[in-house]
Design an enzyme around this catalytic site. Structure first.
Site, PDB file in Angstrom:
ATOM      1  CB  ALA A   1      -0.915   0.004   1.214  1.00  0.00           C
TER       2      ALA A   1
ATOM      3  N   GLY B   1       0.569   5.291   1.226  1.00  0.00           N
ATOM      4  CA  GLY B   1      -0.206   6.286   1.941  1.00  0.00           C
ATOM      5  C   GLY B   1       0.351   7.679   1.745  1.00  0.00           C
ATOM      6  N   GLY B   2      -0.197   8.622   2.518  1.00  0.00           N
ATOM      7  CA  GLY B   2       0.227  10.004   2.370  1.00  0.00           C
ATOM      8  C   GLY B   2       1.615  10.275   2.896  1.00  0.00           C
ATOM      9  CG  MET B   3       2.451  11.228   6.211  1.00  0.00           C
ATOM     10  SD  MET B   3       2.490  11.691   7.948  1.00  0.00           S
ATOM     11  CE  MET B   3       1.557  13.222   7.881  1.00  0.00           C
ATOM     12  CB  ALA B   4       5.161   5.634   5.030  1.00  0.00           C
ATOM     13  CB  THR B   5       5.517   3.288   0.025  1.00  0.00           C
ATOM     14  OG1 THR B   5       5.166   4.503  -0.640  1.00  0.00           O
ATOM     15  CG2 THR B   5       5.094   2.105  -0.844  1.00  0.00           C
ATOM     16  CB  VAL B   6       3.246  -0.661   3.659  1.00  0.00           C
ATOM     17  CG1 VAL B   6       3.495  -1.997   4.359  1.00  0.00           C
ATOM     18  CG2 VAL B   6       2.969   0.422   4.691  1.00  0.00           C
TER      19      VAL B   6
ATOM     20  CE  LYS C   1       3.949   3.721   7.933  1.00  0.00           C
ATOM     21  NZ  LYS C   1       3.021   3.803   9.078  1.00  0.00           N
TER      22      LYS C   1
ATOM     23  CG  ASP D   1      -5.570   8.266  11.359  1.00  0.00           C
ATOM     24  OD1 ASP D   1      -4.830   8.017  10.391  1.00  0.00           O
ATOM     25  OD2 ASP D   1      -6.744   8.658  11.237  1.00  0.00           O
TER      26      ASP D   1
END
Length: 666
Positions: free
Chosen positions: A25, A27-32, A47, A141
């Site tokens: 996945a 996201g807005g701050m990181a990629t997993v 991550k 969150d």
């Protein structure tokens, strides 16, 4: 999935240990990413923070410190953190890889859950958040996307009551005392689940997570969030202005205890909520104890096959009351030993431990006179049968968990995508295609890697993920002109290209230290390991070129010499006067190094015309001949006579447009 766009990290090994096999996945701050820990031979989640966040020193420090705190939580319902480090300057975390689905995916499939299922998930979710609260962390969150539902320990992926739940993404939490507004001033929470105090003051504590968990419970029961709107700020302020409605308003028949839980957790006044996730967890467990035993069978009862029953067979459970025909087991009063001992270990509060509360010993009622022998034999027979059934169940379950449910993964390597899909589906597996990897050995579009690998153990029906070949790896040289050296090097190294720094040059347009040009040029395709030379700017040259256009060549030479420059002259015909400077290179005002040669274009003067001899010709004919060459003619005397004299005389050189006098007489 489109496999034509490759993630350059896939196939690489981080720190000589973590080999990235696919992207999970972004996201807005990181990629997993999904990766293999080649040292321990296990699958992990890796991550990596995005470059835009890596430049924020405060964010990186906070992220690293909280990762250490989460790693110390060691809670079964928190996604474990195994390791951390940096790759090409970007911080990364190595975390537990959870094979399952997010709660968001489950809600998309199921729309909503039963009260028993919702409480089972809520119980584990709150256990994880409570552990974080005890460590001084606020999640901030809490939402279905951050709740992972793994396969149930009993093997039934569809059984949410027995499923293992883990909470992820504590990496953006802060210490309780810290503000919840990020550097850009934006709330770091999803508006559908945001607590009113976050909207009003931007401050958060453990009760903020309690509110978000209450909204998640509402969504599990109703299949929707309580508020919606066209703009995020509109949704956020509805949390401030309105009370979250009870779930029974949307799903009639929802037990009152569920309405009470949602209402308690989502009070707009934080002081009216449970003080932290542990407090709400106690209330959820009490609600589950009151609902669970009368609505759901335990996993053990579901594994025991029903035996034949005759009319006079001895019953092992009390008869079902006539007015409650749907009950499977009579309700157990709250506070009895059954509740604590039958709750799974991961769902108990720390003070519950693994032992049921002791109960006062009660004397069994004596059997009727004369029936002791008969009933004693029956008891022994039933006890023996029950022990035998349980032994078979345990043996069967052990075989199933360790061997029976596993098979070997088929070999799909080098197959085309269609052939691999056909082969996998023929054996009952689902094929997933990852982003793809480059390969010099495997044809483009064919399988390069598969997970699990050929002949590895795999649960029947599980998915197999494959990476297709993108063909030989080549990368176009990126456009780097105007970029800093550090960024340019990181970009090229990310493409597996070598970097060489060439001789720096002066530039009127590029500041010192940035890239002026590359060799080879941008767009040239190179293989990994090939070299790109970066030419950097030394800044603007030290000498300003003077303006000499329009000046005589002698004056121009003198001005350039005084500035430390030299002149190179090129003459050309022009209407300008001879020896006048027409243009210069470099232009006036630009920078130049000492002794730089300035090229000057100098006028030769107007083009000269050699006068023909038109004497002894009829005057009108002589005038016409001169006019054809671009000259002006002045006739003196009788124009019908013969031209006897020319001024200037024949053979003279004059500029175009000059006037020639003709004297005409007999």
């Amino acid at each position: 999935m489109d496999t034509t766009v490759a993630d350059t990290l896939i196939g690489t090994t981080i720190d000589g240990r973590y080999r990235i096999t696919g992207r999970v996945a972004r996201g807005g701050m990181a990629t997993v990413y999904r990766a293999t820990d080649e040292r321990l031979e296990r699958t992990v989640a890796l991550k990596i923070i995005h470059p835009a966040q890596a430049t924020n020193v405060h964010f990186v420090d906070r992220f690293t410190d909280e990762a250490k705190t989460i790693a110390r939580l060691a809670h079964p319902n928190v996604v474990a953190v195994y390791d951390q480090g940096r790759h090409q300057g970007l911080p990364y975390l190595v975390m537990e890889f959870v094979q399952g689905k997010t709660l968001r995916e489950l809600l998309s499939q199921r729309n909503r859950l039963t009260p028993v299922e919702a409480l089972a998930i809520m119980e584990q979710m709150l256990a994880a958040i409570a552990a974080a609260h005890r460590a001084g962390l606020v999640h901030r969150d809490v939402k279905p996307e951050n709740v992972l539902v793994a396969e149930a320990p009993s093997g039934g992926s569809a059984d949410l009551v027995d499923a293992v739940v883990k909470v992820a993404d504590f990496g953006l939490a802060r210490a309780i005392e810290a503000s919840t507004v990020d550097d850009s001033g934006q709330l770091m929470a999803t508006v559908a689940y945001v607590a009113p105090e976050l909207v009003q003051t931007g401050q958060a504590d453990a009760r903020t997570d309690v509110y978000s968990a209450g909204v998640v419970l509402f969504e599990m029961l109703t299949g929707k969030v309580p508020y919606d709107g066209n703009e995020p700020i509109e949704v956020a302020w509805q949390h401030v202005d309105n009370d979250v409605p009870p779930p029974s308003r949307f799903v009639p028949g929802t037990p009152q205890v569920m309405d009470n839980l949602v209402t308690r957790a989502t009070r707009r006044d934080p002081s009216a909520r449970p003080t932290d996730a542990g407090g709400l967890l106690s209330e959820v467990q009490s609600a589950r104890d009151g609902i669970g035993v009368s609505h759901v069978e335990t996993a053990l009862l579901r594994q025991v096959p029903p035996g034949p029953r005759s009319a006079d067979a001895t019953r092992l459970v009390p008869a079902v009351p006539a007015n409650d025909a749907t009950a499977l087991v009579p309700p157990v009063p709250a506070g009895t030993a059954y509740q604590a001992s039958h709750r799974p270990n991961w769902a108990r509060l720390p003070e519950q431990g693994g032992r049921a509360p002791s109960q006062p010993h009660r004397r069994s009622a004596a059997p009727p006179p004369g029936a002791a022998g008969f009933f004693g034999d029956r008891r022994r027979v039933m006890l023996t049968a029950l022990v035998a059934v349980m032994a078979l169940v345990i043996l069967g379950s052990t075989w199933w968990v360790t061997l029976g449910r596993y098979t070997e993964a088929p070999r799909l390597l080098t197959m085309s995508q269609d052939a691999a899909k056909t082969a996998a589906e023929a054996q009952g597996f689902t094929l997933y295609v990852a982003d793809g990897v480059y390969s010099d050995q495997v044809a483009k579009g064919s399988v390069v890697t598969q997970n699990p690998g050929p002949a590895e153990k795999i649960i029947k029906g599980d998915p197999i993920t494959v990476n297709l070949s993108l063909g030989p790896e080549v990368h176009p040289v990126p456009q780097l002109e105007g970029q800093e050296l550090a960024f340019s090097k990181a970009t090229l190294e990310g493409l597996k290209l070598k970097v060489k720094q060439g001789k720096a040059v002066y530039s009127d347009t590029a500041p010192a230290g940035v890239v002026v040009s590359t060799d080879p040029k941008a767009g040239t395709e190179l293989k990994p390991g090939e070299t790109v030379t970066l030419v950097l700017s030394k800044g603007k040259p030290p000498i300003t070129v003077p303006d000499v256009v329009g000046k005589n060549i002698n004056e121009a030479r003198q001005l350039l010499g005084q500035a430390g420059l030299s002149a190179a002259e090129e003459y050309e015909e022009s209407t300008k006067p001879a020896d006048e400077v027409l243009s210069q290179t470099p232009k006036a005002g630009t920078g130049a190094e000492k002794s730089t040669q300035v090229t000057l274009k100098v006028s030769k003067g107007p083009q000269q015309i050699t006068l023909p001899d038109v004497t002894n010709q009829r005057c009108q004919d002589a005038a016409a001949q001169l006019q054809q060459q671009g000259l002006q003619v002045q006739l003196n005397g009788d124009q019908n006579q013969t031209a006897r004299q020319m001024n200037p005389p024949p053979g003279s050189q004059v500029p175009p447009g000059s006037t020639v006098q003709l004297v005409c007489f007999l």
